[in-house]
Design a protein around this motif. Structure first.
Motif, PDB file in Angstrom:
ATOM      1  N   ALA A   1      30.924  56.520  56.038  1.00 53.10           N
ATOM      2  CA  ALA A   1      29.510  56.399  55.659  1.00 53.10           C
ATOM      3  C   ALA A   1      28.630  56.396  56.907  1.00 53.10           C
ATOM      4  O   ALA A   1      27.621  57.102  56.958  1.00 53.10           O
ATOM      5  N   ALA A   2      29.028  55.624  57.902  1.00 55.74           N
ATOM      6  CA  ALA A   2      28.235  55.530  59.129  1.00 55.74           C
ATOM      7  C   ALA A   2      28.167  56.867  59.851  1.00 55.74           C
ATOM      8  O   ALA A   2      27.104  57.279  60.314  1.00 55.74           O
ATOM      9  N   ILE A   3      29.259  57.567  59.924  1.00 51.58           N
ATOM     10  CA  ILE A   3      29.290  58.863  60.597  1.00 51.58           C
ATOM     11  C   ILE A   3      28.396  59.864  59.880  1.00 51.58           C
ATOM     12  O   ILE A   3      27.685  60.642  60.507  1.00 51.58           O
ATOM     13  N   ARG A   4      28.401  59.836  58.555  1.00 54.36           N
ATOM     14  CA  ARG A   4      27.586  60.788  57.796  1.00 54.36           C
ATOM     15  C   ARG A   4      26.097  60.466  57.876  1.00 54.36           C
ATOM     16  O   ARG A   4      25.263  61.351  57.829  1.00 54.36           O
TER      17      ARG A   4
ATOM     18  N   LEU B   1      26.361  61.618  40.738  1.00 54.43           N
ATOM     19  CA  LEU B   1      27.570  60.795  40.710  1.00 54.43           C
ATOM     20  C   LEU B   1      27.257  59.376  41.181  1.00 54.43           C
ATOM     21  O   LEU B   1      27.712  58.402  40.579  1.00 54.43           O
ATOM     22  N   ILE B   2      26.461  59.263  42.243  1.00 51.28           N
ATOM     23  CA  ILE B   2      26.075  57.951  42.768  1.00 51.28           C
ATOM     24  C   ILE B   2      25.211  57.216  41.749  1.00 51.28           C
ATOM     25  O   ILE B   2      25.411  56.027  41.485  1.00 51.28           O
ATOM     26  N   GLN B   3      24.248  57.925  41.165  1.00 54.90           N
ATOM     27  CA  GLN B   3      23.347  57.303  40.194  1.00 54.90           C
ATOM     28  C   GLN B   3      24.119  56.789  38.980  1.00 54.90           C
ATOM     29  O   GLN B   3      23.948  55.643  38.562  1.00 54.90           O
ATOM     30  N   GLU B   4      24.974  57.627  38.432  1.00 51.79           N
ATOM     31  CA  GLU B   4      25.749  57.219  37.255  1.00 51.79           C
ATOM     32  C   GLU B   4      26.768  56.141  37.634  1.00 51.79           C
ATOM     33  O   GLU B   4      27.024  55.220  36.861  1.00 51.79           O
TER      34      GLU B   4
ATOM     35  N   ASP C   1      34.402  62.215  48.169  1.00 54.82           N
ATOM     36  CA  ASP C   1      35.209  63.414  48.396  1.00 54.82           C
ATOM     37  C   ASP C   1      34.339  64.627  48.701  1.00 54.82           C
ATOM     38  O   ASP C   1      34.773  65.556  49.381  1.00 54.82           O
ATOM     39  N   LEU C   2      33.102  64.601  48.195  1.00 53.56           N
ATOM     40  CA  LEU C   2      32.149  65.678  48.459  1.00 53.56           C
ATOM     41  C   LEU C   2      31.374  65.442  49.756  1.00 53.56           C
ATOM     42  O   LEU C   2      30.485  66.211  50.101  1.00 53.56           O
ATOM     43  N   GLY C   3      31.711  64.356  50.464  1.00 52.47           N
ATOM     44  CA  GLY C   3      31.100  64.070  51.761  1.00 52.47           C
ATOM     45  C   GLY C   3      29.825  63.263  51.712  1.00 52.47           C
ATOM     46  O   GLY C   3      29.095  63.195  52.692  1.00 52.47           O
ATOM     47  N   HIS C   4      29.547  62.592  50.603  1.00 53.82           N
ATOM     48  CA  HIS C   4      28.310  61.826  50.454  1.00 53.82           C
ATOM     49  C   HIS C   4      28.478  60.434  51.061  1.00 53.82           C
ATOM     50  O   HIS C   4      29.380  59.681  50.686  1.00 53.82           O
ATOM     51  N   ALA C   5      27.588  60.079  51.980  1.00 55.72           N
ATOM     52  CA  ALA C   5      27.671  58.798  52.687  1.00 55.72           C
ATOM     53  C   ALA C   5      27.608  57.617  51.734  1.00 55.72           C
ATOM     54  O   ALA C   5      28.354  56.641  51.893  1.00 55.72           O
ATOM     55  N   GLU C   6      26.717  57.674  50.748  1.00 55.12           N
ATOM     56  CA  GLU C   6      26.568  56.558  49.813  1.00 55.12           C
ATOM     57  C   GLU C   6      27.851  56.329  49.023  1.00 55.12           C
ATOM     58  O   GLU C   6      28.207  55.180  48.725  1.00 55.12           O
ATOM     59  N   GLY C   7      28.556  57.402  48.684  1.00 56.02           N
ATOM     60  CA  GLY C   7      29.834  57.265  47.990  1.00 56.02           C
ATOM     61  C   GLY C   7      30.826  56.477  48.829  1.00 56.02           C
ATOM     62  O   GLY C   7      31.492  55.558  48.332  1.00 56.02           O
ATOM     63  N   HIS C   8      30.913  56.816  50.107  1.00 61.61           N
ATOM     64  CA  HIS C   8      31.812  56.089  51.009  1.00 61.61           C
ATOM     65  C   HIS C   8      31.392  54.632  51.138  1.00 61.61           C
ATOM     66  O   HIS C   8      32.231  53.730  51.096  1.00 61.61           O
ATOM     67  N   TYR C   9      30.101  54.404  51.280  1.00 59.21           N
ATOM     68  CA  TYR C   9      29.617  53.035  51.433  1.00 59.21           C
ATOM     69  C   TYR C   9      29.940  52.194  50.205  1.00 59.21           C
ATOM     70  O   TYR C   9      30.431  51.056  50.324  1.00 59.21           O
TER      71      TYR C   9
ATOM     72  N   GLU D   1      35.520  55.655  40.305  1.00 57.49           N
ATOM     73  CA  GLU D   1      35.882  57.081  40.200  1.00 57.49           C
ATOM     74  C   GLU D   1      34.714  57.988  40.561  1.00 57.49           C
ATOM     75  O   GLU D   1      34.894  58.999  41.243  1.00 57.49           O
ATOM     76  N   LEU D   2      33.515  57.636  40.118  1.00 57.18           N
ATOM     77  CA  LEU D   2      32.354  58.465  40.439  1.00 57.18           C
ATOM     78  C   LEU D   2      32.004  58.357  41.921  1.00 57.18           C
ATOM     79  O   LEU D   2      31.673  59.360  42.559  1.00 57.18           O
ATOM     80  N   TYR D   3      32.077  57.152  42.476  1.00 54.96           N
ATOM     81  CA  TYR D   3      31.833  56.995  43.909  1.00 54.96           C
ATOM     82  C   TYR D   3      32.878  57.767  44.719  1.00 54.96           C
ATOM     83  O   TYR D   3      32.560  58.362  45.744  1.00 54.96           O
ATOM     84  N   ARG D   4      34.123  57.737  44.244  1.00 54.98           N
ATOM     85  CA  ARG D   4      35.188  58.464  44.943  1.00 54.98           C
ATOM     86  C   ARG D   4      34.907  59.965  44.941  1.00 54.98           C
ATOM     87  O   ARG D   4      35.063  60.636  45.959  1.00 54.98           O
TER      88      ARG D   4
END
Length: 102
Positions: free
Chosen positions: A77-80, A17-20, A42-50, A35-38
């Protein structure tokens, strides 16, 4: 381009999701990237939040800079990335308080 990436995106693989999302972002498709970052966030990925935090700050793929959401995603992101961040911040805050009291 890795055609297998879409299978991984469809399976909600956070890294895919992050790559795409990055591919879409680089092509100027900010709403698609958002939408992909979201989904990754939602799956708990730090990079998505960042990345969501950055998009809110730059008003890319969002209507306005929502400071609350920007800060929320940056904190998530920081917490994860640093699971013990709350302990570190508490310790740092205590140290700063002690230094300013003397």
């Amino acid at each position: 381009y890795d055609k297998g990436i879409m299978k991984r995106v469809d399976a909600n693989d956070p890294k895919a999701l992050i790559q795409e999302g990055g591919e879409l972002y680089n092509k100027g498709n900010y709403s698609g990237a958002f939408e992909l970052y979201r989904k990754a966030a939602d799956l708990g990925h730090a990079e998505g939040h960042y990345q969501l935090s950055r998009m809110y700050a730059k008003e890319e793929g969002v209507e306005t800079d929502d400071r609350g959401k920007r800060i929320h995603h940056l904190e998530e992101a920081a917490i994860r990335v640093t699971p013990k961040l709350d302990i570190i911040l508490d310790a740092w805050s205590g140290t700063m308080t002690m230094l300013t009291e003397h």
